[in-house]
Design a protein around this motif. Structure first.
Motif, mmCIF file in Angstrom:
data_model
loop_
_atom_site.group_PDB
_atom_site.id
_atom_site.type_symbol
_atom_site.label_atom_id
_atom_site.label_comp_id
_atom_site.label_asym_id
_atom_site.label_seq_id
_atom_site.Cartn_x
_atom_site.Cartn_y
_atom_site.Cartn_z
ATOM 1 N N CYS A 61 50.788 69.299 34.227
ATOM 2 C CA CYS A 61 49.370 69.527 34.507
ATOM 3 C C CYS A 61 49.224 70.190 35.880
ATOM 4 O O CYS A 61 49.839 69.752 36.855
ATOM 5 N N CYS A 64 47.137 67.152 38.152
ATOM 6 C CA CYS A 64 47.715 65.856 38.542
ATOM 7 C C CYS A 64 49.237 65.847 38.426
ATOM 8 O O CYS A 64 49.882 64.874 38.816
ATOM 9 N N CYS A 96 46.367 63.915 30.345
ATOM 10 C CA CYS A 96 46.810 63.154 31.526
ATOM 11 C C CYS A 96 45.622 62.691 32.363
ATOM 12 O O CYS A 96 45.418 61.510 32.587
ATOM 13 N N CYS A 97 44.814 63.663 32.816
ATOM 14 C CA CYS A 97 43.736 63.322 33.755
ATOM 15 C C CYS A 97 42.364 63.715 33.215
ATOM 16 O O CYS A 97 41.357 63.499 33.885
HETATM 17 ZN ZN LIG Z 1 46.411 66.093 34.637
#
Ligand SMILES: [Zn+2]
Length: 151
Positions: A61, A64, A96-97
């Motif tokens: 990513c 992050c 992920c984020c």
């Molecule tokens: Zn992320």
């Protein structure tokens, strides 16, 4: 023996380089002493994935740093058209984020890209240097990305 490629692509995945400009850049690279035997031009009607082959270790990513390799495989399958090309590189929500990025904006290590035009240098003797890159950018009239790939 494995083959080593240097692939030169426009920074913009949707950019179609015209054939005359691509041929000028190819001729320049073939004249440079860094080039082994030949430079191939590949044109695609929509962006193709330009990979770093055996050098590709990690896809993360851009926000992050989360590992996206497993997610990426499904996302690539979903985004590819029947011809294997990527007509749309829309932003997607990342697992992920939760932020949004296109497949072209992920952090590929080594770098990969998407492009409608590729100049592929097979088994170059030396590394491309900054002045080679700048000369190719002038001939093509655009910013380029350099992808190092091994098969
Ligand atoms: Zn992320």
């Amino acid at each position: 023996m494995s083959n080593y490629y240097v692939k030169i692509i426009p920074d913009n995945p949707y950019c179609h380089v015209d054939m005359q400009a691509a041929e000028k850049a190819r001729d320049y690279l073939e004249e440079c002493s860094m080039v082994a035997m030949s430079v191939e031009i590949e044109m695609h009607e929509a962006p193709a994935f330009v990979d770093s082959g055996g050098y590709l270790q990690e896809i993360a990513c851009p926000f992050c740093g989360g590992d996206l390799l497993d997610w990426w495989k499904d996302a690539m399958d979903a985004a590819a058209g029947e011809n294997g090309l990527f007509a749309e590189l829309d932003e997607k929500q990342l697992p992920c984020c939760g932020r949004r990025a296109s497949l072209n904006e992920l952090k590929y290590d080594y770098p990969c890209g998407f492009a409608c035009t590729e100049l592929i240098v097979l088994n170059p003797r030396n590394q491309l240097e900054q002045h080679h890159i700048e000369a190719v950018e002038r001939l093509l009239g655009m910013r380029i990305k350099v992808i190092y790939s091994r098969i």
